[in-house]
Design an enzyme around this catalytic site. Structure first.
Site, PDB file in Angstrom:
ATOM      1  CG  HIS B 286     -80.159   7.182  23.558  1.00 35.03           C
ATOM      2  ND1 HIS B 286     -79.815   6.225  24.172  1.00 35.03           N
ATOM      3  CD2 HIS B 286     -79.094   7.668  22.599  1.00 35.03           C
ATOM      4  CE1 HIS B 286     -78.608   5.111  23.594  1.00 35.03           C
ATOM      5  NE2 HIS B 286     -77.968   6.135  22.871  1.00 35.03           N
ATOM      6  CG  ASP B 315     -72.011  -0.443  54.925  1.00 32.85           C
ATOM      7  OD1 ASP B 315     -72.076   0.068  53.644  1.00 32.85           O
ATOM      8  OD2 ASP B 315     -72.610  -0.294  55.561  1.00 32.85           O
ATOM      9  CD1 TRP B 350     -76.110  13.993  26.073  1.00 29.05           C
ATOM     10  CD2 TRP B 350     -75.394  14.366  27.526  1.00 29.05           C
ATOM     11  NE1 TRP B 350     -74.365  14.345  25.692  1.00 29.05           N
ATOM     12  CE2 TRP B 350     -74.344  14.233  27.007  1.00 29.05           C
ATOM     13  CE3 TRP B 350     -75.434  13.967  29.273  1.00 29.05           C
ATOM     14  CZ2 TRP B 350     -72.887  14.449  27.023  1.00 29.05           C
ATOM     15  CZ3 TRP B 350     -74.416  14.763  29.621  1.00 29.05           C
ATOM     16  CH2 TRP B 350     -73.017  14.484  28.849  1.00 29.05           C
ATOM     17  CB  SER B 378     -78.327  11.238  43.196  1.00 28.47           C
ATOM     18  OG  SER B 378     -77.403   9.875  43.475  1.00 28.47           O
ATOM     19  CB  SER B 379     -73.713  12.822  41.671  1.00 28.12           C
ATOM     20  OG  SER B 379     -74.475  12.435  40.502  1.00 28.12           O
ATOM     21  CG  HIS B 462     -64.500  17.122  28.774  1.00 29.04           C
ATOM     22  ND1 HIS B 462     -64.826  16.725  27.989  1.00 29.04           N
ATOM     23  CD2 HIS B 462     -63.360  16.539  29.232  1.00 29.04           C
ATOM     24  CE1 HIS B 462     -63.693  16.149  27.269  1.00 29.04           C
ATOM     25  NE2 HIS B 462     -63.115  15.714  28.191  1.00 29.04           N
ATOM     26  CD  GLU B 464     -71.595  12.149  34.045  1.00 26.94           C
ATOM     27  OE1 GLU B 464     -71.342  13.386  35.305  1.00 26.94           O
ATOM     28  OE2 GLU B 464     -71.962  11.244  33.849  1.00 26.94           O
ATOM     29  CE1 TYR B 466     -62.231  12.256  29.328  1.00 28.33           C
ATOM     30  CE2 TYR B 466     -61.270  13.819  30.558  1.00 28.33           C
ATOM     31  CZ  TYR B 466     -61.302  13.460  29.455  1.00 28.33           C
ATOM     32  OH  TYR B 466     -60.623  14.072  28.129  1.00 28.33           O
ATOM     33  CB  SER B 477     -56.176  -1.525  36.468  1.00 33.44           C
ATOM     34  OG  SER B 477     -56.244  -0.502  35.706  1.00 33.44           O
ATOM     35  CG  HIS B 511     -62.393  19.506  24.093  1.00 29.14           C
ATOM     36  ND1 HIS B 511     -61.328  19.458  24.573  1.00 29.14           N
ATOM     37  CD2 HIS B 511     -63.982  18.971  24.196  1.00 29.14           C
ATOM     38  CE1 HIS B 511     -62.273  18.216  24.792  1.00 29.14           C
ATOM     39  NE2 HIS B 511     -63.582  17.286  24.521  1.00 29.14           N
ATOM     40  CG  HIS B 512     -67.525  19.677  24.891  1.00 28.29           C
ATOM     41  ND1 HIS B 512     -68.012  18.787  24.191  1.00 28.29           N
ATOM     42  CD2 HIS B 512     -67.006  19.496  25.585  1.00 28.29           C
ATOM     43  CE1 HIS B 512     -67.593  17.751  24.972  1.00 28.29           C
ATOM     44  NE2 HIS B 512     -66.655  18.100  25.834  1.00 28.29           N
ATOM     45  CB  THR B 537     -55.746   8.207  27.582  1.00 31.38           C
ATOM     46  OG1 THR B 537     -55.821   9.402  28.423  1.00 31.38           O
ATOM     47  CG2 THR B 537     -57.005   7.350  27.399  1.00 31.38           C
ATOM     48  CE  LYS B 540     -55.391   3.957  33.785  1.00 33.43           C
ATOM     49  NZ  LYS B 540     -55.154   4.453  34.984  1.00 33.43           N
ATOM     50  NE  ARG B 659     -74.038  14.768  18.088  1.00 31.37           N
ATOM     51  CZ  ARG B 659     -73.861  14.981  19.178  1.00 31.37           C
ATOM     52  NH1 ARG B 659     -72.813  15.948  19.280  1.00 31.37           N
ATOM     53  NH2 ARG B 659     -74.030  14.377  20.445  1.00 31.37           N
TER      54      ARG B 659
END
Lengths: 348, 779
Positions: B286, B315, B350, B378-379, B462, B464, B466, B477, B511-512, B537, B540, B659
């Site tokens: 998931h 293009d 994950w 790919s990324s 992390h 990722e 964002y 926006s 922090h993880h 944040t 924004k 969890r």
């Protein structure tokens, strides 16, 4: 510009001139997937995690995956072959700070940024383990459990290889010879690729003569890169015994990723002793880092093979020398990475 | 009305086909090829079974198995085999015999150290690898027939896979009291994924059929071939973007179905709808599917479609690399999920925490790693493409500070991705090699350090999160500025806030790992940097509010989703501020509070942003208007049920629900306080969440229906249906190919407005040719 407009959708002529539709991306992607899948099917670690179970049946399919990737590359090259530099796309005027710079050049530099991160990550792994796992030297003379994990760097085995042959060279162990040759091979190849670029830019030569010279310089680069990989195979797997020079391979020295019971003999005379130690981590990071670098060299060889053929057909000239320049950027990076890898893994 | 009727019939046919597909999904049990990873020395079940080996199960006292068992009784079994190379008795050869026993019902229990339970099946241990007979207990179920299926290996013991090794299998059926026919229980994951695959194939067939019925005359390979080869080979940014949408929406559905299974499992305490193994695979896939195969492709879809249009480029700069970025995704997806079809999907979360990723005996983990290596590639290609395109192909007059905010957000997002993902790639390759050729990077017995993986992963992981949420900022926006019919408030601060998020992303990942035993000083530093994220944040959020305040809001579907985003993302951001506080983090670590938080930012942020983007840019992409009525219905149902799913999870987390746990238990009453149990209300909340989750899942089908139906029958869209003023609204809907006949030039609507001091300085420093620089700085 290109003539092979067989499968062509829409008037997509604005940038590189190559046909706008391409089978290469999907073929290369499928090939990569096939390779990774069957490689994993062929090798499975065993329960003790000190070796793998090998099944030969999927291995040809993994190789078939590589062949598919290569087929995709050929399809890609076929589209690029007619590229003569006359529509090299450039950054739009005013796109600070890249005004009028070739877009491919920016792309190559950005790509090298990610390459930098790849090697940084490998060095992060190396430094993490190198600094935390006790060096086997520091455990000399102490009582250790058999199979204690400790660090015997590749440089130890290379120096030891020299001992076998009583170090004919005197100033360095014989087993360092492949590494030393490799270092110079790469540095010289960086020079030859620059010469290829310089020659391709020359306007005082006839096109045919210039093409032959460019081809020869690219060919020299190709040969030096191949020499690099051959030397690496000799150093890892084969070893050598030529005249007075003799050194066993790292494999025959038992510097392998599965050796959790290496017998480490140390000292002389009364202080001599032996320990059974686990050197798998040192070997793992050595083979991964130098192997990753080797893969980069191999990718360079594949690219150079294409460029040699194109140069032979007269594809490079003052109007289209930049392709060599951008390959050269990559090649210098690979060279530079070796300059960091070599001392960290072969000398220290 | 005639047409409508035909379409109703066709829709019903498709639905019927889908149901048929689910009914015919396989019911037999797929088995991995070997007995288990425990055998060193044979590749066991690759060939045909050999009749020389005779396998048998008897009772320990020598008598045959009973025909009918007593419910609940425990039987002592003797598992044995004879014949084959194991009988050659060559000394010094080891690991000559092995077995694997599956009971479709009841419980198998090892009674000595020669047998063990692996993945729910009984097999031998290292100690039992030299025997030809083993003992174990089988506790009969209360009812129903049971199949005991035994597989044995007779191995020559030379510690290599050789053709001499032989194996055989035998099945016994023990009837229960009722004596009904035995059924083989299929692995849930295998059934689900086979069903999805089959559905996809049948869907393709049904689609082909629709094409055939529409126009039987011209239905031929000759006409079909250009169409299919166009989609397989196109390098046009719009086609590739559409491919991204198709694959992204498909995997959004797959991830959603996985989530529904998880919710069914958790709907009541002590549930066993999914086995523990299945549950582990479900939540792993998931997460992976949603992040890497749904969110990122959908973002890439919009980036592909919109960025070149917004900056006035024909293009992307490397169209073929762009096509390759896409095609690596489905190949990686198939590879990543291929473990499913043997019932052994990745079961590592994950995050792939070590050392479990390197040691789990679920083979799927190897393919999970391999698939992600391709996604990393790919990324990387995507990163090169977008960074270079945005840096070099902006239309004349469009300086950095004139770029639309969506383009800015994509630039910041791919920058973060591009810098961080090689690290993850190397971690994956290390783990992949650990699992294949047995290197020792994460093998603790050889000195491997699981925390190294945490560093390599979270350095990427992390940024990722964002990476997937920042593009949503860009969408919001655009949407809010257009809907409020004014320019965005504080454009410059928006850009700096985006860039600030991009920078801070790299210094907060600690922090993880606050509970991993890191130094208190470092924890404190990470706490500060993490709290720093709230600053850009917050800027924004307030800019968006101020944009609406000064504007005059038009309530379209995309506006509603943007407003929904503001609410949910702010809530998610506030719950996010609980975690950098060290003590709070230690308390809430690995509880449902965390699940609630990141679903509030990832669903309430990213997914809502993507929904807004779908409704906003759909007319541009397809040239059709979407049904507003259905859109608003989707928003109302989706927004309410979404909050119903994730808001109570905060409560569950505070109640102590962990969890990634297969199930949970509740206390009988408030006075018994057994550790690890939850108060009774937790069960009620979970039931409520499950119901809401299904509503949320189904509500999204409204959007899928809306997309398809509007594409077929929608009103024709004008070039600029919403009154937006960035470049993408200049071209027709859908845009021509190439996207611009002539590159547009950005004119300054307010020529008196001078660039800011920093921009002016940057332009002076970085613009090399001085000829027309003064003119440019004036823009």
């Amino acid at each position: 510009m290109s003539d092979d407009h067989g499968y062509h959708h829409g008037p997509h002529e604005w940038s590189h001139g190559a046909p706008h539709n391409s089978w290469a991306p999907i073929i290369i992607s499928i090939g990569s997937g096939v390779f990774l899948f069957f490689f994993a099917k062929a090798f499975t670690m065993n329960e003790g995690m000190n070796g793998y179970i090998y099944d030969s049946a999927p291995l040809p399919l993994a190789i078939a995956g590589l062949a598919i990737i290569f087929a995709g590359l050929i399809s890609w090259w076929k589209q690029d072959f007619s590229f003569d530099g006359s529509y090299e796309p450039q950054a739009t005027h005013g796109s600070t700070p890249f005004s009028n710079v070739d877009i491919r050049k920016v792309g190559m530099w950005v790509f090298l940024m990610s390459e930098m991160m790849i090697f940084s990550s490998l060095f992060a792994t190396y430094i993490r383990y190198r600094t935390s796992i006790d060096s086997c030297y520091s455990l000399e003379g102490t009582v250790v459990e058999p199979g204690t994990a400790c660090w015997l760097p590749a440089s130890y085995f290379i120096a030891k290889g020299g001992e076998h042959a009583h170090s004919t060279l005197g100033f360095m162990p014989d087993a360092l010879v492949p590494g030393a040759i490799n270092t110079f091979a790469l540095i010289i190849s960086s020079y030859t690729i620059v010469m290829a670029l310089k020659t391709a830019k020359r306007t005082d030569l006839e096109h045919a003569e210039r093409s032959i010279k460019v081809r020869n310089y690219l060919g020299a680069t190709f040969c030096l890169a191949t020499l690099f990989l051959v030397m690496k195979m000799i150093e890892w797997f084969i070893g050598f015994h030529i005249g007075p020079f003799e050194a066993p391979s790292l494999l025959s020295d038992q510097f392998t990723i599965h050796n959790d019971a290496y017998t480490y003999n140390y000292g002389h005379g009364a202080e001599a002793g032996a320990m059974t130690v686990d050197i798998r981590m040192a070997a793992s990071i050595f083979y991964l880092t130098t192997g990753t670098h080797g893969v980069h060299v191999f990718a360079g060889i594949v690219g150079l093979g294409y460029m040699v053929v194109k140069a032979h057909k007269g594809g490079y000239g003052p109007g289209n020398s930049v392709s060599i320049e951008y390959f050269g950027l990559y090649w210098h990076f690979v060279d530079l990475a070796w300059v960091a890898v070599f001392p960290a893994f072969y000398l220290y | 009305m005639q047409l409508r009727n035909v379409w109703t019939v066709r829709a019903m046919v498709i639905v019927a086909v889908l149901f048929a597909a689910l009914m015919f999904s396989p019911e037999h049990e797929a088995r991995p090829s070997g007995i288990s990873s425990v055998d060193s020395g044979c590749s066991c079940h690759s060939g045909t079974p050999s009749s020389q080996v005779v396998a048998s199960i008897t009772l320990a006292n020598g008598s045959a198995l009973p025909e009918n068992y007593e419910p609940g009784a425990t039987y002592a079994l003797l598992i044995s085999f004879s014949g084959g190379p194991a009988e050659d008795n060559i000394p010094e050869r080891v690991n000559t015999g092995g077995f694997n026993l599956v009971a479709s019902k009841g419980t198998l229990t090892p009674i000595d150290n020669t047998t063990q339970i692996l993945a729910g099946e009984l097999t031998h241990t290292d100690a039992g690898n030299d025997q030809q007979a083993w003992n174990a207990d089988w506790t009969a179920p209360t009812s129903g027939s049971t199949v005991l299926r035994l597989m044995v290996n007779s191995v020559n013991g030379d510690n290599s896979a050789s053709s001499d090794d032989q194996w055989n299998t035998v099945s016994y059926t023990v009837s229960g009291a009722g004596g009904e026919a035995p059924t083989m229980q299929a692995n849930g994951l295998t059934v689900l994924f086979s069903g999805i695959l089959l559905t996809a194939i049948l869907f393709a067939l049904a689609l082909t059929y629709v094409f055939y019925v529409r126009d039987p005359e011209s239905f031929s390979w000759k006409r079909f071939q250009p169409w299919i080869s166009h989609w397989l080979t196109s390098t046009d940014h719009k086609s590739v973007g559409t491919l991204y949408f198709v694959s992204g929406l498909f995997f959004l559905g797959v991830g959603g179905i996985l989530a529904m299974m998880i919710r069914i499992q958790l709907s009541s305490p002590g549930n066993d709808f999914l086995t523990k193994d299945e549950y582990n695979s479900f939540f792993t896939l998931h997460g992976t599917v949603m992040i890497f195969l749904a969110a990122m492709p959908l973002i890439n879809g919009f980036a592909n479609w919109i960025v070149p249009l917004q900056i006035g480029a024909k293009d992307l700069c490397f169209p073929r690399l762009n096509a390759m970025s896409f095609w690596l995704q489905p190949v990686g997806a198939i590879l990543l999920l291929s473990g499913m079809f043997s019932g052994m999907g990745a079961d590592v979360g994950w995050t792939g925490y070590q050392p479990i990723t390197s040691t789990t005996d679920h083979y799927g983990a190897t393919f999970w790693l391999a698939g992600q290596v391709l996604l990393v590639a790919s990324s990387t290609l995507t990163g090169i493409n977008f960074i270079v395109t945005i840096a070099t192909m902006r239309a004349p007059g469009m300086g950095w500070m004139q770029m639309p905010l969506f383009t800015w957000s994509i630039l910041v997002s791919v920058m973060m991705l591009f810098i961080s993902i090689p690290t993850f790639g190397i971690g994956l390759i290390e783990a992949y090699l650990d699992r294949t050729i047995s290197t020792t990077f994460y093998n603790t017995s050889a000195g491997g350090d699981p925390l190294l993986w945490s560093h390599l992963f979270w350095y990427f992981g992390h940024p990722e999160v964002y990476v997937v949420v920042v593009p949503a900022f860009g969408v919001i926006s655009e949407v809010i500025a257009t809907s409020a019919r004014r320019t965005i408030f504080g454009y410059r601060s928006m850009v700096y806030a985006l860039a600030g998020i991009g920078f801070v992303a790299f210094i907060v990942y600690g922090h993880h790992m606050l509970t991993s035993g890191m130094s208190p000083l470092l924890r404190f530093v990470v706490m500060l940097t993490t709290m720093l994220v709230a600053v850009p944040t917050g800027i924004k959020i307030f800019n968006w509010l101020k944009t609406m305040h000064g504007g005059s809001l038009v309530y379209r579907t995309h506006t509603l989703w943007a407003l929904g985003f503001l609410v949910t993302f702010t809530l998610g951001g506030i719950s996010g501020m609980f975690f950098p506080a060290i003590a709070m983090d230690v308390h809430l670590h690995e509880t449902y509070f965390v699940v609630a938080h990141f679903h509030y930012v990832l669903v309430g942020g990213t997914v809502f942003g993507l929904f807004a983007a779908f409704y906003y840019w759909y007319p541009k992409i397809t040239g059709r208007m979407m049904s507003e009525r259905l859109g608003i219905l989707h928003f109302l149902i989706g927004f309410i049920s979404y909050n119903g799913v994730f808001w109570p999870m905060h409560k569950l987390g505070l109640l102590g629900m962990t969890r990634r746990h297969h199930t949970y238990y509740i206390r009988a009453d408030e006075y018994s306080d057994i550790i690890g149990t939850l108060p009774p209300e937790a069960a009620q909340w979970n039931q409520f969440i499950t119901v809401c989750a299904f509503i949320f899942f189904l509500s999204n089908l409204i959007m899928v229906y809306n997309i398809i139906a509007s594409w077929l029958n929608g009103r024709k869209a004008p070039a600029d249906p919403w009154g937006g003023w960035s470049f993408e609204w200049l071209v027709s809907s859908p845009p021509p190919t190439p996207s611009f006949d002539e590159i547009p030039t950005l004119e300054n609507a307010n020529p008196d407005h001078a660039p800011g001091r920093l921009t002016g300085m940057l332009e002076r420093i970085m613009t090399p040719d001085s000829g027309d620089e003064g003119e440019e700085a004036g823009h």
